[in-house]
Design a protein around this motif. Structure first.
Motif, PDB file in Angstrom:
ATOM      1  N   UNK A 186      25.964  47.198 -36.729  1.00 22.09           N
ATOM      2  CA  UNK A 186      26.131  45.707 -36.886  1.00 22.09           C
ATOM      3  C   UNK A 186      26.558  45.197 -35.539  1.00 22.09           C
ATOM      4  N   UNK A 187      27.332  45.873 -34.764  1.00 25.42           N
ATOM      5  CA  UNK A 187      27.627  45.555 -33.349  1.00 25.42           C
ATOM      6  C   UNK A 187      26.497  45.588 -32.385  1.00 25.42           C
ATOM      7  N   UNK A 188      25.690  46.498 -32.500  1.00 27.50           N
ATOM      8  CA  UNK A 188      24.417  46.677 -31.897  1.00 27.50           C
ATOM      9  C   UNK A 188      23.377  45.569 -32.091  1.00 27.50           C
ATOM     10  N   UNK A 189      23.295  45.274 -33.397  1.00 28.42           N
ATOM     11  CA  UNK A 189      22.450  43.628 -33.581  1.00 28.42           C
ATOM     12  C   UNK A 189      23.239  42.562 -33.076  1.00 28.42           C
ATOM     13  N   UNK A 190      24.445  42.527 -33.129  1.00 27.13           N
ATOM     14  CA  UNK A 190      24.955  41.279 -32.545  1.00 27.13           C
ATOM     15  C   UNK A 190      24.782  41.211 -31.001  1.00 27.13           C
ATOM     16  N   UNK A 191      24.873  42.256 -30.368  1.00 26.67           N
ATOM     17  CA  UNK A 191      24.761  42.194 -28.952  1.00 26.67           C
ATOM     18  C   UNK A 191      23.272  41.876 -28.638  1.00 26.67           C
ATOM     19  N   UNK A 192      22.484  42.620 -29.076  1.00 27.70           N
ATOM     20  CA  UNK A 192      20.951  42.464 -28.915  1.00 27.70           C
ATOM     21  C   UNK A 192      20.349  41.160 -29.008  1.00 27.70           C
ATOM     22  N   UNK A 193      21.112  40.413 -30.082  1.00 25.26           N
ATOM     23  CA  UNK A 193      20.838  39.090 -30.205  1.00 25.26           C
ATOM     24  C   UNK A 193      21.189  38.140 -29.150  1.00 25.26           C
ATOM     25  N   UNK A 194      22.302  38.250 -28.548  1.00 22.28           N
ATOM     26  CA  UNK A 194      22.737  37.665 -27.348  1.00 22.28           C
ATOM     27  C   UNK A 194      22.068  38.125 -26.192  1.00 22.28           C
ATOM     28  N   UNK A 195      21.847  39.190 -25.808  1.00 25.66           N
ATOM     29  CA  UNK A 195      21.374  39.571 -24.398  1.00 25.66           C
ATOM     30  C   UNK A 195      19.573  39.505 -24.254  1.00 25.66           C
ATOM     31  N   UNK A 196      19.005  39.608 -25.401  1.00 28.70           N
ATOM     32  CA  UNK A 196      17.508  39.390 -25.557  1.00 28.70           C
ATOM     33  C   UNK A 196      16.806  40.782 -25.336  1.00 28.70           C
ATOM     34  N   UNK A 197      15.578  40.619 -25.047  1.00 29.94           N
ATOM     35  CA  UNK A 197      14.674  41.874 -25.119  1.00 29.94           C
ATOM     36  C   UNK A 197      14.673  42.354 -23.700  1.00 29.94           C
ATOM     37  N   UNK A 198      14.032  43.521 -23.660  1.00 32.49           N
ATOM     38  CA  UNK A 198      13.684  44.197 -22.534  1.00 32.49           C
ATOM     39  C   UNK A 198      12.395  43.475 -21.941  1.00 32.49           C
ATOM     40  N   UNK A 199      12.262  43.681 -20.577  1.00 34.14           N
ATOM     41  CA  UNK A 199      10.993  43.244 -20.023  1.00 34.14           C
ATOM     42  C   UNK A 199       9.794  44.041 -20.542  1.00 34.14           C
ATOM     43  N   UNK A 200       8.964  43.587 -20.940  1.00 33.51           N
ATOM     44  CA  UNK A 200       7.663  44.368 -21.553  1.00 33.51           C
ATOM     45  C   UNK A 200       7.796  44.712 -22.905  1.00 33.51           C
ATOM     46  N   UNK A 201       8.815  44.180 -23.679  1.00 37.57           N
ATOM     47  CA  UNK A 201       8.812  44.370 -25.087  1.00 37.57           C
ATOM     48  C   UNK A 201       7.704  44.127 -25.882  1.00 37.57           C
ATOM     49  N   UNK A 202       7.129  44.939 -26.630  1.00 36.99           N
ATOM     50  CA  UNK A 202       5.957  44.956 -27.334  1.00 36.99           C
ATOM     51  C   UNK A 202       4.667  44.679 -26.504  1.00 36.99           C
ATOM     52  N   UNK A 203       4.778  44.828 -25.117  1.00 38.20           N
ATOM     53  CA  UNK A 203       3.335  44.889 -24.226  1.00 38.20           C
ATOM     54  C   UNK A 203       3.411  46.014 -23.669  1.00 38.20           C
ATOM     55  N   UNK A 204       4.615  46.610 -22.891  1.00 36.07           N
ATOM     56  CA  UNK A 204       4.498  47.770 -22.263  1.00 36.07           C
ATOM     57  C   UNK A 204       4.810  49.067 -23.172  1.00 36.07           C
ATOM     58  N   UNK A 205       4.093  50.163 -22.745  1.00 40.40           N
ATOM     59  CA  UNK A 205       4.419  51.454 -23.656  1.00 40.40           C
ATOM     60  C   UNK A 205       5.767  51.937 -22.991  1.00 40.40           C
ATOM     61  N   UNK A 206       6.890  52.191 -24.052  1.00 40.70           N
ATOM     62  CA  UNK A 206       8.080  52.587 -23.608  1.00 40.70           C
ATOM     63  C   UNK A 206       8.360  53.861 -24.533  1.00 40.70           C
ATOM     64  N   UNK A 207       7.574  54.951 -24.463  1.00 42.18           N
ATOM     65  CA  UNK A 207       7.617  56.119 -25.000  1.00 42.18           C
ATOM     66  C   UNK A 207       8.950  56.856 -24.777  1.00 42.18           C
ATOM     67  N   UNK A 208       9.318  57.839 -25.444  1.00 41.27           N
ATOM     68  CA  UNK A 208      10.195  58.823 -24.926  1.00 41.27           C
ATOM     69  C   UNK A 208       9.754  59.864 -23.904  1.00 41.27           C
ATOM     70  N   UNK A 209      10.595  59.931 -22.764  1.00 46.53           N
ATOM     71  CA  UNK A 209      10.220  60.751 -21.714  1.00 46.53           C
ATOM     72  C   UNK A 209      10.437  62.184 -21.800  1.00 46.53           C
ATOM     73  N   UNK A 210      11.289  62.542 -22.898  1.00 44.66           N
ATOM     74  CA  UNK A 210      11.379  63.969 -23.022  1.00 44.66           C
ATOM     75  C   UNK A 210      11.923  64.213 -24.462  1.00 44.66           C
ATOM     76  N   UNK A 211      10.934  64.854 -25.342  1.00 47.62           N
ATOM     77  CA  UNK A 211      10.772  65.145 -26.769  1.00 47.62           C
ATOM     78  C   UNK A 211      12.191  66.124 -26.729  1.00 47.62           C
ATOM     79  N   UNK A 212      11.770  67.153 -25.822  1.00 47.78           N
ATOM     80  CA  UNK A 212      12.645  68.502 -25.948  1.00 47.78           C
ATOM     81  C   UNK A 212      14.222  68.106 -25.723  1.00 47.78           C
ATOM     82  N   UNK A 213      14.423  67.005 -24.982  1.00 52.61           N
ATOM     83  CA  UNK A 213      15.844  66.434 -24.617  1.00 52.61           C
ATOM     84  C   UNK A 213      16.411  65.931 -25.851  1.00 52.61           C
ATOM     85  N   UNK A 214      15.254  64.994 -26.750  1.00 51.84           N
ATOM     86  CA  UNK A 214      15.722  64.562 -27.981  1.00 51.84           C
ATOM     87  C   UNK A 214      16.193  65.434 -29.009  1.00 51.84           C
ATOM     88  N   UNK A 215      15.215  66.548 -28.998  1.00 52.94           N
ATOM     89  CA  UNK A 215      15.459  67.538 -30.303  1.00 52.94           C
ATOM     90  C   UNK A 215      16.920  68.297 -29.811  1.00 52.94           C
TER      91      UNK A 215
END
Length: 452
Positions: A186-215
């Motif tokens: 809920x805190x995350x939702x509250x903050x992002x509604x205030x600060x807005x979107x990243x530059x290029x949201x829904x336009x630029x590819x924003x894929x994970x750079x390292x899936x091994x790191x994610x795993x």
């Protein structure tokens, strides 16, 4: 955490076995914050990797100090109106005896305090995933300090502190579905509604750079979560912690499989990111419910959470809020699902005698769960949005657009996650030490003979 249950007339005595067990569990929960850092760090683009790691690691510093100074007192001190606690002996942890026991248990207060500290550290770090790529590090550090003070410490008292309104109502939250995951989501939702979107949201590819790191991060989270969940019974004497350990594994496995099945049906592939995200969704959902259900119930809870969280992560594109790493879709939705399902799957035979609708109970427990869920959600959402708004209007919450495009790692930390210049990659520096040899002219081709 469960209320103390005295099974004998005499006062409990210190148990070295339970004390050692809880210290190990505390270390496992501490490991979850670096694990979260790797999980989030692999999911962002290269230019934000270090910032993502630091947003988790700074919580280890800030929240630890605040917890010792006053956080433990606010969360677990003597109740004040069902909203906060306060205890002078807990300030600075200065009034505690070495072997003074946490009331009703066989572990020292120091051990309980350090176990709960690790929960307090992890929770604001969870929020950071929603804010990737665009937040000033100083603003984030200030937000962590204020949010822990005004949101986490009071909510922990509501849910786990003797006298807290949710505790007294009968809300079941074994290890943090409301106080940790719904709170952070809920805190995350509250903050992002205030600060807005990243530059290029829904336009630029924003894929994970390292899936091994994610795993790697997901694996560390899964491992640490056994301490997070099984340790929350604060002892090992009656088998409840063992049931929670089993249910943690079972629900996580079910959620991972369910997420992958949904992904295959919906998108045509089994992705590595989906496996990691599904596992975390299962861990989140079983956190509040695993002490009240059977292993079969845990399978159902995990599977339901896996599908619903997989569906929820796409809502940001539909509704236009930029939850960078799906904190809302996984932690908020998973926490809500796991907490409410207690009202259906509680057997009445594990941590307490409360029964859900599927085991002969009435709707009262579901009502208690809903009160805890939506009370926590509303409070955290509103206060977090206010904090973000105030910080944004004073010191500024976001980096500039140019800095965001360049990358917050370079701008905020003067470093980059990967340096390929010495490993055969990148552009080699030019040097004038040895002049290049003059080019050798190619031999002239013989003239063609032209017939008259």
């Amino acid at each position: 955490m469960p209320p103390g249950i005295l099974l004998a007339a005499e006062e409990p005595t210190l148990s070295s076995a339970n004390t050692g067990f809880m210290l190990i569990c505390s270390a496992l929960v501490m490991l979850m914050t670096p694990g979260l850092a790797f999980f989030y760090g692999g999911m962002v683009r290269v230019k934000s990797t270090l910032n993502m790691l630091m947003m988790s690691f700074i919580s280890l510093g800030i929240v630890t100090i605040l917890w010792v100074l006053y956080g433990f007192s606010v969360a677990f001190g003597t109740d004040k109106g069902g909203l906060i606690g306060w205890e002078g002996d807990f300030l600075g942890l200065s009034g505690l005896g070495l072997t003074e026991l946490w009331p009703g248990y066989t572990i020292p207060v120091y051990v309980f305090a350090v176990f709960q500290l690790m929960f307090a550290v992890l929770t604001p770090a969870l929020i950071s995933g929603a804010l990737a790529d665009r937040v000033k590090f100083t603003a984030w550090a200030l937000f962590v300090a204020l949010w822990a003070t005004l949101v986490y410490f009071p909510v922990a008292h509501w849910v786990w502190g003797a006298g807290g309104w949710a505790f007294e109502l009968g809300v079941i939250d074994f290890a943090g579905g409301t106080a940790v995951h719904i709170n952070a989501g809920a805190a995350a939702l509250g903050v992002i509604l205030v600060i807005g979107k990243r530059v290029g949201f829904k336009k630029d590819p924003m894929r994970p750079h390292s899936l091994p790191l994610v795993m790697l991060g997901a694996g560390l989270l899964w491992f640490g979560w056994f301490g997070f969940n099984a340790g929350s019974w604060l002892g090992n004497d009656d088998g409840v912690g063992a049931v929670m350990f089993v249910n943690t594994q079972v629900a996580t496995a079910a959620a991972m499989l369910a997420w992958l099945a949904y992904e295959k049906i919906r998108h045509g592939a089994f992705t590595t990111l989906g496996a990691a995200s599904g596992a975390v969704a299962g861990l989140v959902a079983i956190t509040p419910s695993g002490g009240s259900c059977s292993p079969l119930g845990a399978i159902a809870i995990g599977a339901i959470a896996g599908v619903l969280c997989a569906m929820a992560v796409g809502l940001k594109y539909k509704f236009g809020y930029d939850d960078s790493l799906d904190v809302v879709g996984v932690h908020l939705v998973g926490g809500v699902v796991g907490s409410l399902l207690v009202g259906f799957f509680a057997t009445g035979g594990v941590q307490n005698d409360a029964k859900g609708l599927f085991y002969g109970g009435d709707a009262s427990q579901l009502g208690y769960q809903a009160a805890g869920v939506f009370g926590t959600l509303a409070y955290s959402l509103v206060v977090s949005a206010i904090l973000a708004f105030v910080i944004d209007k004073t010191i500024g919450m976001r980096v500039s657009e140019d800095d965001e495009v360049a990358g917050v790692d370079t701008v905020e930390h003067a470093e980059s996650a990967y340096d390929f210049s010495g490993a055969g990659g990148g552009t080699a520096p030019r040097t004038a030490a040895v002049p290049a040899p003059p080019a050798t002219p190619a031999p002239e081709a013989p003239a063609k003979k032209v017939d008259a």
